[in-house]
Each structure stands twice: as C-alpha cells, then as structure tokens.
Design a protein around this motif. Structure first.
Motif, short mmCIF file in Angstrom:
data_model
loop_
_atom_site.label_atom_id
_atom_site.label_comp_id
_atom_site.label_asym_id
_atom_site.label_seq_id
_atom_site.Cartn_x
_atom_site.Cartn_y
_atom_site.Cartn_z
N ALA A 58 0.31 -11.02 -12.69
CA ALA A 58 -0.52 -9.89 -12.50
C ALA A 58 -0.52 -9.02 -13.62
O ALA A 58 0.53 -8.66 -14.27
CB ALA A 58 0.14 -8.97 -11.19
N ASN A 59 -1.49 -8.57 -14.17
CA ASN A 59 -1.78 -7.55 -15.43
C ASN A 59 -1.44 -6.30 -15.09
O ASN A 59 -1.42 -6.07 -13.76
CB ASN A 59 -3.00 -7.79 -16.04
CG ASN A 59 -4.27 -7.20 -15.46
OD1 ASN A 59 -4.12 -6.61 -14.27
ND2 ASN A 59 -5.28 -7.47 -16.17
N ALA A 60 -1.15 -5.47 -16.13
CA ALA A 60 -0.71 -4.07 -15.85
C ALA A 60 -1.83 -3.28 -14.78
O ALA A 60 -1.39 -2.27 -14.17
CB ALA A 60 -0.28 -3.41 -17.13
N ALA A 61 -3.02 -3.48 -15.31
CA ALA A 61 -4.16 -2.66 -14.79
C ALA A 61 -3.76 -3.09 -13.17
O ALA A 61 -4.35 -2.12 -12.28
CB ALA A 61 -5.34 -3.08 -15.22
N ALA A 62 -3.84 -4.35 -12.78
CA ALA A 62 -3.86 -4.78 -11.34
C ALA A 62 -2.73 -4.00 -10.61
O ALA A 62 -2.78 -3.29 -9.53
CB ALA A 62 -3.68 -6.27 -11.20
N LEU A 63 -1.51 -3.90 -11.28
CA LEU A 63 -0.37 -3.22 -10.72
C LEU A 63 -0.68 -1.91 -10.44
O LEU A 63 -0.30 -1.20 -9.37
CB LEU A 63 1.10 -3.46 -11.48
CG LEU A 63 1.52 -5.00 -11.83
CD1 LEU A 63 2.65 -4.93 -12.66
CD2 LEU A 63 1.72 -5.63 -10.23
N HIS A 64 -1.48 -1.27 -11.46
CA HIS A 64 -1.77 0.27 -11.43
C HIS A 64 -2.73 0.58 -10.13
O HIS A 64 -2.42 1.34 -9.40
CB HIS A 64 -2.19 0.68 -12.58
CG HIS A 64 -2.78 2.00 -12.56
ND1 HIS A 64 -1.88 3.15 -12.58
CD2 HIS A 64 -4.05 2.56 -12.44
CE1 HIS A 64 -2.69 4.36 -12.31
NE2 HIS A 64 -3.98 3.80 -12.59
N LYS A 97 4.14 -7.81 -0.95
CA LYS A 97 5.14 -6.71 -1.53
C LYS A 97 4.63 -5.75 -2.51
O LYS A 97 5.27 -4.79 -3.02
CB LYS A 97 6.11 -7.84 -2.00
CG LYS A 97 7.02 -8.64 -1.24
CD LYS A 97 8.08 -9.49 -1.93
CE LYS A 97 8.81 -10.19 -0.83
NZ LYS A 97 9.38 -11.24 -1.65
N LEU A 98 3.39 -6.03 -3.12
CA LEU A 98 2.83 -5.25 -4.14
C LEU A 98 1.98 -3.99 -3.71
O LEU A 98 2.06 -2.96 -4.29
CB LEU A 98 2.13 -6.03 -5.28
CG LEU A 98 2.65 -7.00 -6.29
CD1 LEU A 98 1.70 -7.74 -6.92
CD2 LEU A 98 3.82 -6.29 -6.91
N THR A 99 1.45 -4.15 -2.36
CA THR A 99 0.44 -3.25 -1.75
C THR A 99 0.41 -3.40 -0.24
O THR A 99 0.68 -4.47 0.13
CB THR A 99 -1.13 -3.29 -2.37
OG1 THR A 99 -1.63 -2.46 -1.89
CG2 THR A 99 -1.46 -4.80 -1.66
N SER A 100 0.46 -2.04 0.25
CA SER A 100 0.34 -2.09 1.77
C SER A 100 -1.02 -1.84 2.03
O SER A 100 -1.44 -1.71 3.43
CB SER A 100 1.39 -1.01 2.42
OG SER A 100 0.89 0.19 1.75
N SER A 101 -2.04 -2.00 1.31
CA SER A 101 -3.40 -1.56 1.68
C SER A 101 -4.10 -2.73 2.52
O SER A 101 -4.25 -3.79 2.08
CB SER A 101 -4.29 -1.41 0.28
OG SER A 101 -5.65 -1.57 0.65
N ARG A 102 -4.28 -2.32 3.69
CA ARG A 102 -4.92 -3.34 4.53
C ARG A 102 -6.25 -3.84 4.07
O ARG A 102 -6.41 -4.89 4.44
CB ARG A 102 -5.11 -2.54 5.92
CG ARG A 102 -3.94 -2.88 7.07
CD ARG A 102 -3.22 -3.95 7.47
NE ARG A 102 -3.63 -5.25 7.05
CZ ARG A 102 -2.78 -6.28 6.78
NH1 ARG A 102 -1.44 -5.90 6.77
NH2 ARG A 102 -3.00 -7.46 6.60
#
Length: 186
Positions: free
Chosen positions: A63-69, A86-91
């Motif tokens: 995962a690049n930094a932009a994806a994490l942001h 674990k990285l996002t809770s966006s349904r």
C-alpha cells in the motif's frame, strides 16, 4: 579404466561449471528484478492515486502512502498481517472489493470513515496476477469541482449570448417588414 575416471571427472567438472553459470545467471536475474521492483515501488510512492495490492485472502501485500491517506488508514497494533478491513472501516470500499468478480471494475464510492467529511473516490479493482488484486483509489473531489465550474460557465455564457442574439434576430425580422427607404434609418 583410468580413461573412465578421467571422462567422469571431466563430466563432473562440466556439470559443476554449468551449475555455477546457472547460479550466476539466476542471481543476476534476481538482482535485476529486485532493482526493477524497487524502482516500481519508488514510482508508486510518488503517485497521488492510492495503490494497494491485495492477496486473495484480503491481506495487504503493498500500500502506498496515498492509499493509506485516502482510506483514512487506522492501522493500530494488530496481530497478523494487515488486511483491508484493518486499514478502513468504510463499507462502500469493502463491499466494492468483496464484490469483485474478475476483470477490471471501476466505480465511484463515497466513504465516510473516522469523522472525516464525506468525499468521492473513484475505485478501480483489477486482477494483478495469480490470486492478487490491484486496488487503485483516486480522489475525484477536484475533478467534480472543475466539472461543476465548467457547467456553470457554459450556462452563464449561453445565457449572456442569448440576449444579444435575440436582439439581432428581432432587428432582422423588423428589417423584413420595413421598406427599403426606412431600413437606412434603422
């Protein structure tokens, strides 16, 4: 019989040399691929678009930094490898990835995660080799703003052009009704 041992020794030496050459070539190829992979990683780190490489089980391989942001990554101390959950809770994002059935799929989702203001993401999910998927995230807020401004400009320009054109059409219609002598006065 000594010639037998000499031939056997020569074959063993040739075999050992061939194995050495193959090892050197394999190491050179590994080094070349490693340099290429590192170059690709550096390129991906400088993109504004988010890029994630997911295994079939949902583990995040890269995962690049932009994806994490863009995901609003909430990577705390978790046991085991990082997963998209674990990285996002966006349904909407999780559903889009879970619903991927092959091929390249693109859709716009509106994630609302972690108290951040809602925004639009263009989400592309594509196969990336055996048992892997590539997830590309692009923030489309700016392009939506540009598109809205373009529509407003076209609507305003169209409105502003209608008034003088209507006056010209009215004058031309009037010219058809007026005699030649009176036209000069208009």
């Amino acid at each position: 019989m000594s010639w037998f041992w000499a031939v056997l020794a020569a074959l063993a030496a040739a075999y050992a040399w061939r194995q050495h050459v193959l090892r050197v070539r394999a190491q050179d190829e590994l080094d070349r691929l490693s340099v290429r992979g590192e170059s690709m990683r550096r390129v991906l780190e400088h993109l504004d678009e988010g890029a994630l490489l997911l295994s079939q089980s949902g583990e995040v391989v890269y995962a690049n930094a932009a994806a994490l942001h863009l995901l609003g990554a909430r990577q705390e101390a978790h046991d085991g490898p990082p997963t998209l959950e674990k990285l996002t809770s966006s349904r909407p994002i999780l559903d889009a990835v879970a619903g991927h059935r092959g091929g390249t799929e693109r859709r716009v989702v509106t994630p609302q995660a972690g108290g951040r203001e809602p925004f639009a993401l263009e989400l592309t999910v594509a196969p990336a080799g055996l048992d892997r998927r590539l997830l590309v995230l692009r923030d489309v807020r700016e392009s939506a703003t540009v598109e809205r401004k373009r529509r407003d400009f076209v609507a305003n320009a169209s409105h502003e052009l209608k008034t003088p054109i209507a006056a010209l059409i009215g004058m031309l219609d009037l010219m058809d009704l007026v005699s030649d002598e009176k036209r000069a006065e208009l």
